[in-house]
Design a protein around this motif. Sequence first.
Motif, PDB file in Angstrom:
ATOM      1  N   VAL A 193      79.291  31.978  45.876  1.00 37.62           N
ATOM      2  CA  VAL A 193      78.936  33.279  46.449  1.00 37.62           C
ATOM      3  C   VAL A 193      77.952  34.003  45.540  1.00 37.62           C
ATOM      4  O   VAL A 193      77.058  34.719  46.016  1.00 37.62           O
ATOM      5  CB  VAL A 193      80.208  34.131  46.660  1.00 37.62           C
ATOM      6  N   VAL A 194      78.089  33.817  44.231  1.00 40.26           N
ATOM      7  CA  VAL A 194      77.241  34.522  43.264  1.00 40.26           C
ATOM      8  C   VAL A 194      75.777  34.181  43.447  1.00 40.26           C
ATOM      9  O   VAL A 194      74.905  35.061  43.459  1.00 40.26           O
ATOM     10  CB  VAL A 194      77.683  34.197  41.820  1.00 40.26           C
ATOM     11  N   VAL A 195      75.460  32.904  43.609  1.00 40.08           N
ATOM     12  CA  VAL A 195      74.055  32.477  43.685  1.00 40.08           C
ATOM     13  C   VAL A 195      73.355  33.098  44.888  1.00 40.08           C
ATOM     14  O   VAL A 195      72.268  33.663  44.781  1.00 40.08           O
ATOM     15  CB  VAL A 195      73.958  30.945  43.728  1.00 40.08           C
ATOM     16  N   GLY A 196      73.988  33.019  46.065  1.00 39.48           N
ATOM     17  CA  GLY A 196      73.387  33.588  47.266  1.00 39.48           C
ATOM     18  C   GLY A 196      73.247  35.093  47.190  1.00 39.48           C
ATOM     19  O   GLY A 196      72.218  35.652  47.574  1.00 39.48           O
ATOM     20  N   THR A 197      74.263  35.773  46.660  1.00 35.92           N
ATOM     21  CA  THR A 197      74.219  37.229  46.530  1.00 35.92           C
ATOM     22  C   THR A 197      73.179  37.656  45.503  1.00 35.92           C
ATOM     23  O   THR A 197      72.472  38.649  45.693  1.00 35.92           O
ATOM     24  CB  THR A 197      75.606  37.770  46.130  1.00 35.92           C
ATOM     25  N   SER A 198      73.062  36.896  44.427  1.00 40.92           N
ATOM     26  CA  SER A 198      72.049  37.179  43.412  1.00 40.92           C
ATOM     27  C   SER A 198      70.641  37.037  43.992  1.00 40.92           C
ATOM     28  O   SER A 198      69.767  37.870  43.735  1.00 40.92           O
ATOM     29  CB  SER A 198      72.222  36.234  42.221  1.00 40.92           C
ATOM     30  N   LEU A 199      70.419  35.996  44.777  1.00 39.54           N
ATOM     31  CA  LEU A 199      69.108  35.792  45.396  1.00 39.54           C
ATOM     32  C   LEU A 199      68.766  36.940  46.344  1.00 39.54           C
ATOM     33  O   LEU A 199      67.611  37.361  46.436  1.00 39.54           O
ATOM     34  CB  LEU A 199      69.082  34.460  46.146  1.00 39.54           C
ATOM     35  N   PHE A 200      69.778  37.454  47.056  1.00 39.08           N
ATOM     36  CA  PHE A 200      69.559  38.579  47.967  1.00 39.08           C
ATOM     37  C   PHE A 200      69.103  39.814  47.191  1.00 39.08           C
ATOM     38  O   PHE A 200      68.164  40.508  47.580  1.00 39.08           O
ATOM     39  CB  PHE A 200      70.855  38.871  48.731  1.00 39.08           C
ATOM     40  N   GLN A 201      69.777  40.081  46.066  1.00 37.82           N
ATOM     41  CA  GLN A 201      69.393  41.223  45.233  1.00 37.82           C
ATOM     42  C   GLN A 201      67.991  41.037  44.654  1.00 37.82           C
ATOM     43  O   GLN A 201      67.180  41.960  44.626  1.00 37.82           O
ATOM     44  CB  GLN A 201      70.414  41.405  44.100  1.00 37.82           C
ATOM     45  N   ILE A 202      67.690  39.824  44.213  1.00 34.78           N
ATOM     46  CA  ILE A 202      66.367  39.527  43.645  1.00 34.78           C
ATOM     47  C   ILE A 202      65.285  39.707  44.692  1.00 34.78           C
ATOM     48  O   ILE A 202      64.215  40.263  44.419  1.00 34.78           O
ATOM     49  CB  ILE A 202      66.351  38.099  43.067  1.00 34.78           C
ATOM     50  N   LEU A 203      65.542  39.228  45.910  1.00 36.93           N
ATOM     51  CA  LEU A 203      64.560  39.334  46.997  1.00 36.93           C
ATOM     52  C   LEU A 203      64.184  40.786  47.255  1.00 36.93           C
ATOM     53  O   LEU A 203      62.989  41.137  47.318  1.00 36.93           O
ATOM     54  CB  LEU A 203      65.126  38.703  48.266  1.00 36.93           C
ATOM     55  N   VAL A 204      65.176  41.659  47.381  1.00 32.15           N
ATOM     56  CA  VAL A 204      64.911  43.060  47.708  1.00 32.15           C
ATOM     57  C   VAL A 204      64.244  43.782  46.541  1.00 32.15           C
ATOM     58  O   VAL A 204      63.231  44.477  46.714  1.00 32.15           O
ATOM     59  CB  VAL A 204      66.213  43.785  48.108  1.00 32.15           C
ATOM     60  N   THR A 205      64.776  43.610  45.325  1.00 35.91           N
ATOM     61  CA  THR A 205      64.230  44.347  44.182  1.00 35.91           C
ATOM     62  C   THR A 205      62.834  43.857  43.806  1.00 35.91           C
ATOM     63  O   THR A 205      61.960  44.661  43.469  1.00 35.91           O
ATOM     64  CB  THR A 205      65.164  44.237  42.961  1.00 35.91           C
ATOM     65  N   MET A 206      62.590  42.556  43.864  1.00 37.42           N
ATOM     66  CA  MET A 206      61.270  42.034  43.519  1.00 37.42           C
ATOM     67  C   MET A 206      60.227  42.387  44.589  1.00 37.42           C
ATOM     68  O   MET A 206      59.059  42.589  44.281  1.00 37.42           O
ATOM     69  CB  MET A 206      61.324  40.526  43.322  1.00 37.42           C
ATOM     70  N   THR A 207      60.668  42.470  45.843  1.00 38.87           N
ATOM     71  CA  THR A 207      59.758  42.943  46.891  1.00 38.87           C
ATOM     72  C   THR A 207      59.375  44.395  46.621  1.00 38.87           C
ATOM     73  O   THR A 207      58.202  44.781  46.723  1.00 38.87           O
ATOM     74  CB  THR A 207      60.411  42.823  48.282  1.00 38.87           C
ATOM     75  N   GLY A 208      60.372  45.210  46.270  1.00 40.24           N
ATOM     76  CA  GLY A 208      60.092  46.605  45.933  1.00 40.24           C
ATOM     77  C   GLY A 208      59.199  46.737  44.712  1.00 40.24           C
ATOM     78  O   GLY A 208      58.274  47.557  44.693  1.00 40.24           O
ATOM     79  N   ALA A 209      59.449  45.896  43.687  1.00 35.72           N
ATOM     80  CA  ALA A 209      58.625  45.940  42.478  1.00 35.72           C
ATOM     81  C   ALA A 209      57.182  45.547  42.793  1.00 35.72           C
ATOM     82  O   ALA A 209      56.236  46.155  42.273  1.00 35.72           O
ATOM     83  CB  ALA A 209      59.205  44.997  41.420  1.00 35.72           C
ATOM     84  N   THR A 210      57.007  44.538  43.661  1.00 34.20           N
ATOM     85  CA  THR A 210      55.659  44.108  44.037  1.00 34.20           C
ATOM     86  C   THR A 210      54.902  45.235  44.730  1.00 34.20           C
ATOM     87  O   THR A 210      53.727  45.504  44.429  1.00 34.20           O
ATOM     88  CB  THR A 210      55.731  42.887  44.972  1.00 34.20           C
ATOM     89  N   ILE A 211      55.571  45.903  45.666  1.00 36.65           N
ATOM     90  CA  ILE A 211      54.928  46.994  46.401  1.00 36.65           C
ATOM     91  C   ILE A 211      54.565  48.140  45.454  1.00 36.65           C
ATOM     92  O   ILE A 211      53.459  48.692  45.507  1.00 36.65           O
ATOM     93  CB  ILE A 211      55.852  47.491  47.529  1.00 36.65           C
ATOM     94  N   LEU A 212      55.494  48.490  44.558  1.00 32.64           N
ATOM     95  CA  LEU A 212      55.238  49.585  43.623  1.00 32.64           C
ATOM     96  C   LEU A 212      54.095  49.248  42.661  1.00 32.64           C
ATOM     97  O   LEU A 212      53.241  50.089  42.379  1.00 32.64           O
ATOM     98  CB  LEU A 212      56.503  49.913  42.836  1.00 32.64           C
ATOM     99  N   HIS A 213      54.080  48.002  42.160  1.00 36.88           N
ATOM    100  CA  HIS A 213      52.995  47.590  41.270  1.00 36.88           C
ATOM    101  C   HIS A 213      51.654  47.601  42.003  1.00 36.88           C
ATOM    102  O   HIS A 213      50.632  48.017  41.459  1.00 36.88           O
ATOM    103  CB  HIS A 213      53.259  46.187  40.716  1.00 36.88           C
ATOM    104  N   ALA A 214      51.655  47.156  43.263  1.00 38.39           N
ATOM    105  CA  ALA A 214      50.410  47.103  44.029  1.00 38.39           C
ATOM    106  C   ALA A 214      49.882  48.501  44.341  1.00 38.39           C
ATOM    107  O   ALA A 214      48.675  48.751  44.301  1.00 38.39           O
ATOM    108  CB  ALA A 214      50.631  46.321  45.321  1.00 38.39           C
TER     109      ALA A 214
END
Length: 309
Positions: free
Chosen positions: A215-236
């Motif tokens: 469960v940890v791996v899938g949940t971690s990937l979900f958190q990474i997906l959302v936060t890294m998408t947000g970081a990409t948008i903010l950096h851009a």
Amino acid sequence: MQIYLPIAELPISVLMVLGLSGAVGFISGLFGVGGGFLLTPLLIFLDIPPAVAVATVAAQVAGSSMTGVLTYLRRKALDLKLGGVLVSGGIVGTVLGVLFFNTMRRLGQLELVITLSYVTLFSIIGGLMLYDALRAMLRVRAGKPARLKRRGGMHPWWMGLPFRQRFYRSGLYCSVLPIALLAIIIGFIGAVLGVGGGFILVPGLIYFFRIPPAVVVGTSLFQILVTMTGATILHAVTNQSVDLILATLLLLGGVIGAQFGGRAARNLNVESFRLLLALLILSVGLRFAIELFIPPNEPFSVVVPESAR
């Protein structure tokens, strides 16, 4: 064959980028980590500006996490409620991280901050992982269990803090405060260093909260997906440092390499797996530490404040 990167403002070999991202993708598939913690420093070593490397790898990590999230969602190995807490904390940490990133960039101290952060973070995490891996290997050779099991009903004090919630998919009844704090820290680190943070979040959820690894791996990937998408948008939006051409090449090579790494992982011993990952993290931290003592090619540089441009 070379291609010009418009945001990084330099030409780079396509085959080199594909080979580099493929190798990191292989390691990601082999060890089950995002790979951003390796890809960002490697791009910096290739003279990609640190701001561009961090922002572009954030985009690559977000893209590569998408397929993993969909896979674990189909397997019902993703705790959306726990993921929601992690995402909420991760977004706060990401915003704080981008603000700190932009401030250090305006002051001309970004490269030093990134280098010192990598040395500190990788030395601590790599050292702890190496100690844990060696201890587990010695216990196995002595005929003992690799990990000491906790007694039933024994829980660390932070799980009993206020605002406790029950996470059914993870089999967890715990306060959301320590989970949110962990997510804020990882979101901040991810925004500043361009890493997904899975190599911190996964062991943190397993060791501190005893959540099942599946469960940890899938949940971690979900958190990474959302936060890294947000970081990409903010950096851009805030500093225009995302190089889409470089991100596309990194994503292509990473996806291909991850397929081969996933197959190779089936034949890798668990304890050897942990030892190799610890040595890998320590080696990257050592490389950054050495760079601190190497005289630069250009001992003097001129930084023009963005307000004066």
